[in-house]
Write an enzyme that holds these catalytic residues in place. Structure first.
Site, short mmCIF file in Angstrom:
data_model
loop_
_atom_site.label_atom_id
_atom_site.label_comp_id
_atom_site.label_asym_id
_atom_site.label_seq_id
_atom_site.Cartn_x
_atom_site.Cartn_y
_atom_site.Cartn_z
N GLU A 87 0.72 -1.02 0.01
CA GLU A 87 -0.06 -0.03 0.12
C GLU A 87 0.82 1.30 -0.02
OE1 GLU A 87 -2.97 -0.44 -0.77
OE2 GLU A 87 -3.08 -2.54 -0.22
N GLU A 132 -1.53 -1.77 -9.49
CA GLU A 132 -1.57 -3.12 -8.86
C GLU A 132 -0.34 -3.78 -9.09
OE1 GLU A 132 -3.00 -3.09 -6.23
OE2 GLU A 132 -4.79 -1.46 -6.73
#
EC number: 3.4.11.-
Length: 892
Positions: free
Chosen positions: A330, A352
Site C-alpha cells: 500500500e 497494482e
C-alpha cells in the site's frame, strides 16, 4: 471502451454556429464526456455513525468546455434536494439533478438554460444512506460501537458524493466533516481546524489535498484510538519530518505499535528507489473493523483489514509477515497509483502490478528472511492457473462496463503483472529499470499515465528499440501463459536446445494454442564442472539455442532463475535427468521445476505416477516454500483421481512418508525464538496433512488442541488461548469435524464476544470446516446474521466443497438463500459469487447447473459474467483431467 463521442456533424455545427449540447443526448455508457471537467471539489459532510444516513454538500468547480444546457456526472443512491449553478460572473441559478442510470450511478445536472463555455460552480445538497455493503461511505461496528469510513475504489465514490468518478479526473479536494463532538474525524490530509457546530456537534476541516481521483478520497469518523508513531526522518528526497499515526477502534490502539515501528524503513526504501520523497504530508494507517478488500492505498490515510495491523507478541506468524507485505504494497502505491495514476481502468496494472512488484523489492531489502523472491514465483504460478483459462483476462483488458472494472482486481492484474515486470527488469537489468521508473514518476507526477508512458520510459533507459516494446506488449495485450517445448539434440559435437512456443492449455481446453510472445528466456544446463546459464529473447514460434560447453549427458532447466513468466515441457528422459539434479537448482528454480511437473500433469504429458515421483524429492528441501510446493498437485490427485479407500490410503502414505517426520520435528507448539519460516511451515503442513489428507497422527494432535480450546473457563468463555495461536484455526476445524454440532454451537456462541480479528478468523475457519450437511448449513445460516461481519461472510461459505456430496449440500443451501447472500454483498463482491458456490466443482453436471442458475441473473449482479465463465471452465477442465486419469498409475 464505450467512451461518449459526439457525432462529427454536431462537432461542426457547434464550431460554426455555437450550438449547444441538449439534455436529450445519450446517457454515457462508459466514460463520461470530456466537455465538462472538474477543476476542484469542496466536500462537506454531516454524519453520525450511530445514524443510518448522512447529509452532504458537494461544491465542484467545473470547466465547461463547450456550450451546453447540462452535464453528466456520477451519483448513486443520493437523494439530492438542491442544485445551485453559479456562472463565471457570479450569477446564481437553480439546476436540476436527474437520475439517468440508477444501476450504473450516472446522473445529469440540467442548468435550466444553455450556458456558454466557462468555469462553473455547482453546489449540490443531498442526503444518502450509510452504505451497508462496505462501499462508498459505509457503517461498521466494533464491540457494538458504530463507526463510519470510506472505500471509494474502484467506482464507489458515487455512493458518497456526486462527482466525476473516473481516475483521470484528478483535482484537489477540500474536506470538512461535521460530527458528534465526542468523536474523532480523520481524512487524507492534516486537520487544520475544529469549530463548534451547534449542540454536541463540531466541524473538522482538513488541508486541501494534492490532485486526486475520486477513488482516493478517504475519511473516517468514530471513537478511534489515535496512536502516535515514530516520526519518519527526512531523507535525501524529502526535507520535512513525516508524522506517522495509527488509527484503530476504541481500545485497540496499543496493538498497532508493531506496524508503526516497521513503517519508517518502508518509506525510506521506497524514497531511495524512486528518487522521490513521500509527497502527501502526513501518514495515517487505519485498522478498519470491517473492509471489503485487504487494504486501500488512500494517500495520507491508508486503510487495512484490522488483522493486518492489530498484532500482539503471540499473533500468528503468517499475519505478522502478511502485515509487512501488505503495508509495503500500500505504501508503494503512494508513488505508483497515487502520485502517478492510471488514466483509465484498462491500465489498472500500472497501479497494482507495480505495487506488488515493488512490495517484493522492499521486503527483500528490509526482511530478506521473508523470501519475497519466492513469493513472487509462487504468486506468478498461482496466476498461471487462472491464465490457462480461455476466459482469462488480459493484463490490459478492454473495459466494456462497470463489471469489467470491478473484476479487474484479480491475480492477472496483481501477480501476473508483477511477474512480467520482474521478467523484463531481469532482461534490462535492475539499475536500468530503476532509471526508467524514476523518469516515469518524474514525468507524470500528480497526473495520469498510460502503458506507453511506462514502457517507453523503460525502453529509453535501457536503450531498447521497438522489439523490446513489442515483447513487453505481447504479455500485456494478450491473455495466456507461454508454453515453451524443448528438445535436446547432439549434433556435430554441439548441444542444441530446440524451442517452440504456444499457448499453454490444460487437458480439455477448447482454446487455440497458436500464440507467440516475446519471451526473455534463460536456460540453465549441466556442464562438466557444474552448470551454466544462457539467456536470449525468444520471439518466434520456433527457435534454437546453442548450449556452449554443455556436458554430453547434459540436463536442462528451461527457466533459469525462475524469472520467466512461462511454462516449459520436455520429453520424459529429460525430465528424469532434471529430477536427478533437482538438488543442484536454486530455491527459485525448484519452484519452477514443481510448477513444470504440475503443468505437464494438467497438460496430459505426465500421469499421476510421474508427478508423484518427480515431486517427492522437494519434500526434503530446506526451504519452506519448496517443501510445500508439491501439496496442491498431490491434493488434486487425492480428491479427484483416488476413487477407492485403497487408493486414498496409498496417497496418504505418500504424504506421510514425505512430510510426517518433518511435522513431528517441528512439533505442534511454537518454540521460543524459532524462525518464523518454521512457524509458517508448521501451519502449512498441519493444515494440509490434517484437513486435506486426513493423516491420523496430525489430526489427533490438532484435536487435542481443539478440545482444549473449546473447554469453558470459569467465566463461561472458551479457552481459545489453550491452542497454539498459529494452529488455532486448524485445531478448531478438526474439532468441528470430529465433535460436530456441540463444537459448532460453542463457536457460534463465542464469536459475538470476540473482538480480536485474528481469533475471529480462527473461529470462522472452524465454522467453515463443518463436514456434514446439517452442521455445515447451521454455520452458513449463522454467516448471514449480523454477528458475522459482511467482510467475514465468505470465509464461512467457502468451506464444504471437498466431495461431490458436500458441494451438493452447499449448492442447495446457496440457491435457497441467494437473495440473502446478495443483500449482504455489494457490487465489488458480486462477481465472485459463481466461484463462491461453484469453486472446486469437477463434473459436467456441476458446470451445467452453475450456468443454468446464474445466466438469467447476470443482469442483476455486476461482473458475475466473467466469474461464471471462469468457474464453469475450471469445472469442465477438472472433469476432463479426471476423465483422462488411470488411477492405477499413482500406485506404481
Amino acid at each position: 471502451m464505450n467512451r461518449f463521442i459526439r457525432p462529427l456533424a454536431m462537432t461542426a455545427l457547434a464550431a460554426c454556429c455555437g450550438a449547444a449540447f441538449a439534455a436529450t443526448d445519450q446517457v454515457p455508457q462508459g466514460q463520461l464526456p470530456r466537455w465538462a471537467v472538474p477543476v476542484s471539489y469542496k466536500l462537506a459532510f454531516k454524519l453520525d455513525p450511530a445514524k443510518q444516513a448522512f447529509s452532504g454538500t458537494t461544491t465542484i468547480k467545473v470547466d465547461l468546455k463547450q456550450a451546453a444546457d447540462h452535464l453528466w456526472l456520477d451519483g448513486r443512491d443520493l437523494n439530492v434536494s438542491k442544485v445551485t449553478v453559479t456562472d463565471a460572473h457570479g450569477k446564481v441559478s437553480q439546476g436540476k439533478y436527474v437520475i439517468a442510470a440508477p444501476k450504473e450511478g450516472v446522473a445529469r445536472i440540467d442548468f435550466g438554460s444553455t450556458l456558454p463555455a466557462q468555469l462553473l460552480t455547482l453546489t449540490i445538497d443531498y442526503t444518502a444512506p450509510l452504505n451497508q455493503q462496505l462501499q462508498g461511505l459505509y457503517k461498521v461496528s466494533h464491540a457494538g460501537v458504530p463507526y463510519a469510513m470510506t472505500q471509494m475504489e474502484p467506482i464507489s465514490a458515487r455512493f458518497a458524493f456526486p462527482g466525476f468518478d473516473e481516475p483521470d479526473f484528478k483535482t484537489p479536494y477540500d474536506i470538512s466533516l461535521t460530527v458528534p463532538s465526542d468523536l474523532v474525524a480523520v481524512a487524507n490530509t492534516r486537520q487544520i481546524s475544529e469549530t463548534p457546530a451547534g449542540d454536541k456537534w463540531k466541524t473538522v476541516a482538513f488541508e486541501q489535498t494534492r490532485p486526486l481521483p475520486a477513488y482516493l478520497v478517504a475519511f473516517a469518523v468514530g471513537p478511534w484510538d489515535v496512536v502516535k508513531g515514530p516520526d519518519i526522518s527526512p531523507s535525501a528526497y524529502r526535507s520535512d519530518v513525516l508524522p506517522l499515526r495509527g488509527i484503530a477502534a476504541q481500545g485497540e490502539g496499543h496493538r498497532i505499535q508493531h506496524v508503526l515501528g516497521e513503517t519508517p524503513s518502508i518509506i525510506h526504501t521506497l524514497e531511495d528507489y524512486y528518487g522521490f520523497g513521500y509527497p502527501f504530508g502526513k501518514l495515517d494507517l487505519l485498522a478498519a473493523p470491517d473492509f471489503s478488500a485487504g487494504a486501500m492505498e488512500n494517500p495520507g490515510l491508508v486503510t487495512f483489514r484490522d488483522w493486518l495491523l492489530l498484532l500482539d507478541p503471540d499473533s500468528p506468524a503468517k499475519y505478522v509477515r502478511a502485515s509487512f507485505n501488505v503495508t509495503a504494497h500500500e505504501l508503494a502505491h503512494q508513488w505508483t497509483g497515487d502520485t502517478v495514476t492510471l488514466a483509465w481502468w484498462d491500465d489498472l496494472w500500472l497501479n497494482e502490478a507495480f505495487a506488488t512488484w515493488m512490495q517484493q523489492k522492499v521486503t527483500m531489502k528490509v526482511h530478506p528472511e521473508y523470501r519475497a523472491d519466492l513469493d513472487r514465483i509462487s504468486e506468478a504460478q498461482g496466476a498461471m492457473q487462472n491464465d490457462s483459462l480461455v476466459s482469462a483476462r488480459k493484463i490490459r483488458q478492454p473495459i466494456t462496463g462497470n463489471g469489467d472494472i470491478e473484476t479487474a482486481f484479480d491475480n492477472i492484474t496483481y501477480r501476473k503483472g508483477a511477474a512480467v515486470l520482474g521478467m523484463f527488469e531481469g532482461y534490462v537489468g535492475e539499475d536500468v529499470f530503476k532509471q526508467g521508473m524514476r523518469a516515469y514518476i518524474q514525468s507524470h507526477k500528480y497526473g495520469n499515465a498510460t502503458v506507453d508512458d511506462l514502457v517507453d520510459a523503460i525502453a529509453v533507459a535501457g536503450k531498447q528499440g521497438d522489439s523490446f516494446k513489442q515483447a513487453f506488449h505481447s504479455f500485456l495485450n494478450q491473455s495466456g501463459v507461454p508454453y515453451v517445448q524443448t528438445r535436446l539434440e547432439q549434433k556435430d559435437g554441439k548441444t542444441i536446445l530446440h524451442l517452440s512456443q504456444s499457448r499453454y492449455l490444460p487437458v480439455g481446453s477448447t482454446g487455440d494454442a497458436a500464440r507467440v510472445w516475446g519471451i526473455p528466456m534463460c536456460v540453465r544446463y549441466g556442464t562438466a564442472d557444474g552448470s551454466k546459464v544462457k539467456c536470449e529473447m525468444f520471439d518466434q514460434a520456433t527457435g534454437s539455442m546453442l548450449l556452449d560447453g554443455a556436458s554430453h549427458a547434459t540436463w536442462v532447466m528451461p527457466n533459469a532463475y525462475a524469472r520467466g513468466y512461462y511454462r516449459f515441457s520436455m520429453a520424459k528422459p529429460q525430465w528424469h535427468a532434471l529430477t536427478q539434479h533437482v538438488a543442484e537448482l536454486s530455491d527459485t528454480e525448484q519452484l519452477a521445476y514443481a510448477d513444470g511437473i504440475d503443468a505437464g500433469f494438467r497438460h496430459g504429458e505426465l500421469d499421476a505416477g510421474d508427478a508423484l515421483t518427480a515431486l517427492k524429492p522437494l519434500a526434503n528441501a530446506s526451504t519452506r516454500e519448496v517443501v510445500a510446493a508439491p501439496l496442491n498437485t498431490v491434493a488434486w490427485i487425492y480428491h479427484h483421481e483416488a476413487h477407492t479407500d485403497a487408493q486414498r490410503a496409498k496417497l496418504a502414505a505418500w504424504v506421510s512418508d514425505a512430510y510426517l517426520s518433518r511435522m513431528e520435528q517441528l512439533g505442534y507448539q511454537r518454540k521460543l525464538g524459532e524462525a518464523d519460516g518454521d512457524t509458517i511451515l508448521r501451519t502449512t503442513l498441519a493444515q494440509a496433512m490434517a484437513l486435506d489428507f486426513g493423516i491420523p497422527q496430525v489430526r489427533t494432535a490438532l484435536l487435542k488442541q481443539g478440545d482444549a480450546a473449546l473447554a469453558k473457563k470459569a467465566d463461561g468463555r472458551l479457552d481459545l488461548a489453550a491452542a497454539d495461536p498459529d494452529l488455532l484455526g486448524d485445531a478448531l476445524s478438526v474439532a468441528v469435524q470430529e465433535r460436530g454440532k456441540p463444537a459448532l454451537d460453542a463457536l457460534i456462541a463465542e464469536l459475538p464476544q470476540v473482538t480480536d480479528p485474528a481469533t475471529r478468523n480462527s473461529i470462522l475457519a472452524g465454522l467453515s470446516a463443518a463436514n456434514t450437511p446439517e452442521v455445515a448449513n447451521e454455520a452458513r445460516d449463522f454467516a448471514l446474521t449480523k454477528q458475522v461481519k459482511v467482510g467475514e461472510m465468505a470465509a464461512v461459505l467457502r468451506g464444504g466443497r471437498d466431495t461431490p456430496e458436500a458441494r451438493d449440500a452447499l449448492w442447495q443451501w446457496f440457491t435457497g438463500h441467494y437473495d440473502q447472500v446478495i443483500a449482504r454483498t455489494g457490487s465489488f463482491a458480486s462477481g465472485m459469487l459463481p466461484r463462491l458456490v461453484g469453486g472446486g466443482s469437477c463434473s459436467q453436471a456441476e458446470a451445467d447447473r452453475l450456468q443454468a442458475y446464474f445466466e438469467p441473473r447476470l443482469k442483476d449482479i455486476s461482473g458475475a459474467d466473467r466469474g461464471l465463465a471462469q468457474t464453469r471452465e475450471q469445472t469442465l477442465l477438472c472433469a476432463a483431467l479426471k476423465a483422462k486419469q488411470d488411477p492405477s498409475a499413482m500406485l506404481r
